[in-house]
Design an enzyme around this catalytic site. Structure first.
Site, short mmCIF file in Angstrom:
data_model
loop_
_atom_site.label_atom_id
_atom_site.label_comp_id
_atom_site.label_asym_id
_atom_site.label_seq_id
_atom_site.Cartn_x
_atom_site.Cartn_y
_atom_site.Cartn_z
N LYS A 13 0.83 -1.22 0.00
CA LYS A 13 0.00 0.00 0.00
C LYS A 13 0.86 1.27 0.00
O LYS A 13 0.61 2.19 -0.76
CB LYS A 13 -0.92 0.03 1.24
CG LYS A 13 -1.91 -1.14 1.30
CD LYS A 13 -2.90 -0.99 2.45
CE LYS A 13 -2.27 -1.05 3.82
NZ LYS A 13 -1.66 -2.34 4.18
N ARG A 89 -9.71 1.08 8.61
CA ARG A 89 -9.45 -0.31 8.95
C ARG A 89 -10.65 -0.96 9.62
O ARG A 89 -10.62 -2.15 9.92
CB ARG A 89 -8.26 -0.39 9.89
CG ARG A 89 -6.92 -0.59 9.15
CD ARG A 89 -5.83 -0.56 10.17
NE ARG A 89 -4.65 -1.26 9.87
CZ ARG A 89 -3.54 -0.71 9.39
NH1 ARG A 89 -3.52 0.55 9.04
NH2 ARG A 89 -2.45 -1.42 9.22
N ARG A 128 11.81 -6.51 5.80
CA ARG A 128 11.69 -5.17 5.21
C ARG A 128 12.50 -4.14 6.00
O ARG A 128 12.57 -4.18 7.22
CB ARG A 128 10.20 -4.79 5.24
CG ARG A 128 9.87 -3.40 4.78
CD ARG A 128 8.40 -3.27 4.46
NE ARG A 128 7.52 -3.27 5.62
CZ ARG A 128 6.20 -3.10 5.56
NH1 ARG A 128 5.62 -2.94 4.38
NH2 ARG A 128 5.47 -3.11 6.64
N ARG A 162 10.95 -1.06 10.95
CA ARG A 162 9.85 -0.82 11.88
C ARG A 162 9.87 -1.85 13.00
O ARG A 162 10.10 -3.03 12.75
CB ARG A 162 8.52 -0.93 11.12
CG ARG A 162 8.26 0.24 10.23
CD ARG A 162 7.08 0.01 9.31
NE ARG A 162 5.90 -0.52 9.96
CZ ARG A 162 4.72 -0.61 9.38
NH1 ARG A 162 4.56 -0.18 8.13
NH2 ARG A 162 3.68 -1.12 10.01
N ARG A 173 -0.81 -8.86 13.23
CA ARG A 173 -1.34 -7.85 12.29
C ARG A 173 -2.16 -8.51 11.19
O ARG A 173 -3.20 -8.01 10.78
CB ARG A 173 -0.19 -7.03 11.69
CG ARG A 173 0.41 -6.04 12.70
CD ARG A 173 1.79 -5.56 12.30
NE ARG A 173 1.82 -4.78 11.10
CZ ARG A 173 2.92 -4.57 10.38
NH1 ARG A 173 4.09 -5.08 10.78
NH2 ARG A 173 2.88 -3.84 9.29
P1 AMP Z 1 0.53 0.41 9.02
O1 AMP Z 1 1.75 1.25 8.85
O2 AMP Z 1 -0.64 0.90 8.22
O3 AMP Z 1 0.81 -1.06 8.80
O4 AMP Z 1 0.08 0.56 10.56
C1 AMP Z 1 0.92 0.16 11.61
C2 AMP Z 1 0.10 0.01 12.88
O5 AMP Z 1 -0.50 1.28 13.23
C3 AMP Z 1 -1.07 -0.96 12.79
O6 AMP Z 1 -0.67 -2.32 13.02
C4 AMP Z 1 -2.00 -0.42 13.89
O7 AMP Z 1 -1.53 -0.79 15.18
C5 AMP Z 1 -1.81 1.08 13.75
N1 AMP Z 1 -2.76 1.69 12.79
C6 AMP Z 1 -2.47 2.28 11.60
N2 AMP Z 1 -3.57 2.72 10.99
C7 AMP Z 1 -4.60 2.40 11.80
C8 AMP Z 1 -6.01 2.57 11.71
N3 AMP Z 1 -6.59 3.16 10.63
N4 AMP Z 1 -6.78 2.11 12.74
C9 AMP Z 1 -6.23 1.54 13.82
N5 AMP Z 1 -4.91 1.32 13.97
C10 AMP Z 1 -4.09 1.75 12.97
#
Ligand code: AMP
Length: 221
Positions: A13, A89, A128, A162, A173
């Site tokens: 994404k 989400r 990654r 990360r 996740r």
């Molecule tokens: P990402 O970088 O999108 O993979 O997000 C990393 C982490 O941030 C996720 O595993 C969640 O813990 C949190 N997170 C990111 N976006 C959201 C969202 N829209 N709603 C809830 N938690 C989020």
């Protein structure tokens, strides 16, 4: 034009959002990036989010909705549109996004669901890392720098990874993602906005699928 990228962690994404931004000049709103920045700055929100993110769970809807509402408001009127990456989400987040946009006279034009075989994801995520300066993404198994230790894109020599990109957190996740994915797919497919993308091929091919769809649906207004 306001777009959403849906898909499992590691589906690409962030990478695809950046390519769309380059081509169409949209603003990328990545809630994961916003949260990581809050964690790095040790804000009150960041401290709360850190614990949740390291467990691979979701930060509460109210926090995320307010965060995205403020971001949209700060750019609205000064940009060509948004590409949402990592948001929504949950169904509540999706409904709130529709409300926020409609109050501002906007709507979601297309939603891309990046589909990928789950077996590919663990390798994509657990290995990654990225350039600290420009964010270019690499992978110890799948794509290293052309000159070891030097970013292909900006020449920086500093890299980062990360803290939630480890095998244990990734599994959690993915579980969280799978619980919500069909709800969001149904929500946007009922609105006639959903386009399924095969995200298992290379970056350029995935990008082409997205661009071809945008060009063919005359959404480039
Ligand atoms: P990402 O970088 O999108 O993979 O997000 C990393 C982490 O941030 C996720 O595993 C969640 O813990 C949190 N997170 C990111 N976006 C959201 C969202 N829209 N709603 C809830 N938690 C989020």
């Amino acid at each position: 034009m306001n777009l959403i990228l849906l898909g499992a962690p590691g589906a690409g994404k962030g990478t695809q959002a950046k390519l769309v931004v380059e081509k169409y000049g949209l603003i990328q709103l990545s809630t994961g990036d916003m949260l990581r920045s809050a964690v790095a700055n040790q804000t009150a929100l960041g401290q709360k989010a850190k614990v949740i993110m390291e467990k691979g769970e979701l930060v509460p809807d109210e926090i995320m909705i307010e965060m995205i509402r403020e971001s949209i408001a700060s750019y609205q009127g000064h940009c060509k549109g948004f590409i949402f990456d990592g948001f929504p989400r949950t169904r509540k987040q999706a409904e709130s996004l529709d409300n926020v946009l409609s109050q501002l006279g906007m709507n979601i034009t297309s939603v891309f669901q990046l589909n990928i075989d789950e077996n590919l994801l663990i390798d994509r995520i657990a290995y990654r890392y990225s350039c600290k300066k420009c964010g270019a993404i690499y992978n110890k198994k799948l794509k290293v720098e052309k000159i070891s230790g030097v970013c292909d894109v900006c020449g920086s020599v500093e890299f980062t990874s990360r803290s939630d990109d480890n095998v244990v957190t990734v599994k959690s996740r993915l579980k969280v993602y799978n619980e919500m994915a069909n709800i969001l797919i149904k929500y946007y497919s009922e609105k006639g906005r959903l386009k399924i993308i095969d995200a298992s091929s290379d970056v350029i091919d995935v990008s082409k699928q997205i661009i071809d769809h945008l060009e063919s649906t005359s959404e480039l207004t």
